[in-house]
Design an enzyme around this catalytic site. Structure first.
Site, short mmCIF file in Angstrom:
data_model
loop_
_atom_site.label_atom_id
_atom_site.label_comp_id
_atom_site.label_asym_id
_atom_site.label_seq_id
_atom_site.Cartn_x
_atom_site.Cartn_y
_atom_site.Cartn_z
CG ASP A 191 -15.26 12.26 6.96
OD1 ASP A 191 -15.93 11.40 7.55
OD2 ASP A 191 -15.06 13.42 7.40
CB VAL A 242 -16.43 2.61 9.54
CG1 VAL A 242 -16.69 4.00 10.10
CG2 VAL A 242 -15.41 2.67 8.41
CB ALA A 254 -20.87 5.73 19.87
CE1 TYR A 287 -18.92 -2.66 21.46
CE2 TYR A 287 -21.08 -3.40 20.73
CZ TYR A 287 -19.77 -3.07 20.45
OH TYR A 287 -19.31 -3.13 19.15
CE LYS A 322 -19.59 -2.59 15.50
NZ LYS A 322 -18.85 -2.44 14.22
CB ILE A 354 -9.03 -6.93 18.39
CG1 ILE A 354 -9.24 -8.42 18.13
CG2 ILE A 354 -7.68 -6.48 17.85
CD1 ILE A 354 -9.24 -8.79 16.65
CB THR A 406 -8.84 -1.44 17.26
OG1 THR A 406 -10.16 -1.28 17.83
CG2 THR A 406 -8.68 -2.88 16.76
CB ALA A 464 -12.86 1.53 17.49
#
Length: 321
Positions: free
Chosen positions: A90, A138, A141, A213, A220, A251, A253, A255
């Site tokens: 974690d 990883v 938010a 975003y 990022k 993609i 995922t 997230a």
């Protein structure tokens, strides 16, 4: 006389892939691509919520690897067969990261090289291998800063949490991994190559304004800045560690579910990218595996998005030149 088993063990490479949640994770595709390139791979999951699904993935993948290698007969182990395992980690908990690198992971880097069946215990040697590659996949938010809010409305707390999870976590990994990754001339440590590698997953929102975003764009951007700074600090001897980022196209995922209008991002990418399609997680994973062994590349962000990041201007119709 050096046994075939000894020679195979001497060339063993090990990668750590952080951030596997399920089979759709870019981290999982990266792990499988590293396996295909001959790495032993340790994947991590965040907590008990993901433990069962990731353990199942690992077990099934190992079964397939054993089937491909023709294992199960002869009783002789082979270090040429890539091995896959999983451990908890974690990144929001310092103690969890410390435990991974100080206790759990080091035991996976030792092997016992024994000529099976010879009965000659003098052929037994203990060898500790370097950790050759780390993949950081990883990002997170709080929902109030993503689906439920805007960049302008981001609170101080959400700003900090997003950067902690998505950017600072790379610094944390690198710091704790350094003793296992740095090149050493110790006779008991096998250095399988000229440099080790750290690769982080990023997205175009780090350098472009992407609708919805939100705070992940600055997070990022911070991540990619950390990549460049670490590449500068860790590149020279004695570390000789390369640090890069892979900026993936959109993609589906786990997230991605936290991004409002994500299906529209994928649709725009498909229509405007040079390849006129979205990239797959396996294509991104293949780029990650490539960077793990690309000894002359560091401090870079490699775009794997079908050329989407290089396109500007009005959208072309198929009949136009």
């Amino acid at each position: 006389r050096v046994s075939t088993m000894t020679a195979a063990a001497a060339s063993r490479r090990t990668a750590l892939v952080v951030g596997v949640a399920n089979a759709r994770s870019i981290a999982w595709s990266s792990a499988r691509c590293l396996l295909q390139r001959g790495y032993d791979v340790v994947v991590t999951y965040q907590n008990d919520r993901f433990a069962r699904s990731v353990e199942t993935l690992v077990r099934h993948e190992n079964d397939e690897l054993q089937g491909v290698s023709g294992g199960g007969g002869g009783g002789t182990a082979s270090f040429s067969i890539p091995r896959l395992s999983c451990l908890p980690c974690d990144l929001s908990c310092d103690d969890s990261v410390k435990s991974l690198f100080a206790e759990r992971l080091p035991s996976r880097l030792w092997d016992q090289d024994r000529s099976t069946g010879s009965g000659d215990t003098h052929n037994t040697t203990n060898r500790r291998h370097r950790l050759d590659a780390i993949v950081h996949s990883v990002a997170w938010a709080p929902p109030d800063a993503m689906k439920e809010g805007t960049l302008l409305d981001t609170t101080r707390k959400s700003f900090g949490l997003a950067h902690d999870a998505s950017s600072y976590s790379l610094l944390l990994l690198a710091r704790h991994a350094l003793p296992l990754m740095s090149a050493r001339d110790d006779e008991n440590v096998n250095i399988s190559g000229t440099s080790s590698s750290i690769t982080a997953l990023s997205y175009l929102g780090s350098t472009r304004a992407v609708p919805n975003y939100n705070i992940m764009g600055p997070a990022k951007a911070s991540l990619e800045s950390v990549v460049r700074g670490l590449a500068l600090e860790l590149g020279p001897s004695p570390h000789r560690i390369r640090v890069n980022a892979v900026s993936s196209g959109p993609i589906n995922t786990m997230a991605a579910k936290g991004i409002r209008g994500f299906s529209g991002m994928r649709e725009d990418s498909e229509q405007r990218s040079m390849l006129r399609r979205n990239v797959t997680a396996d294509e991104v994973g293949d780029a990650v595996a490539f960077l793990a062994g690309a000894t002359g590349i560091t401090g870079q962000t490699l775009y794997v998005d079908g050329g989407y990041s290089s396109v500007a201007g009005p959208r072309l119709c198929h009949h136009e030149g």
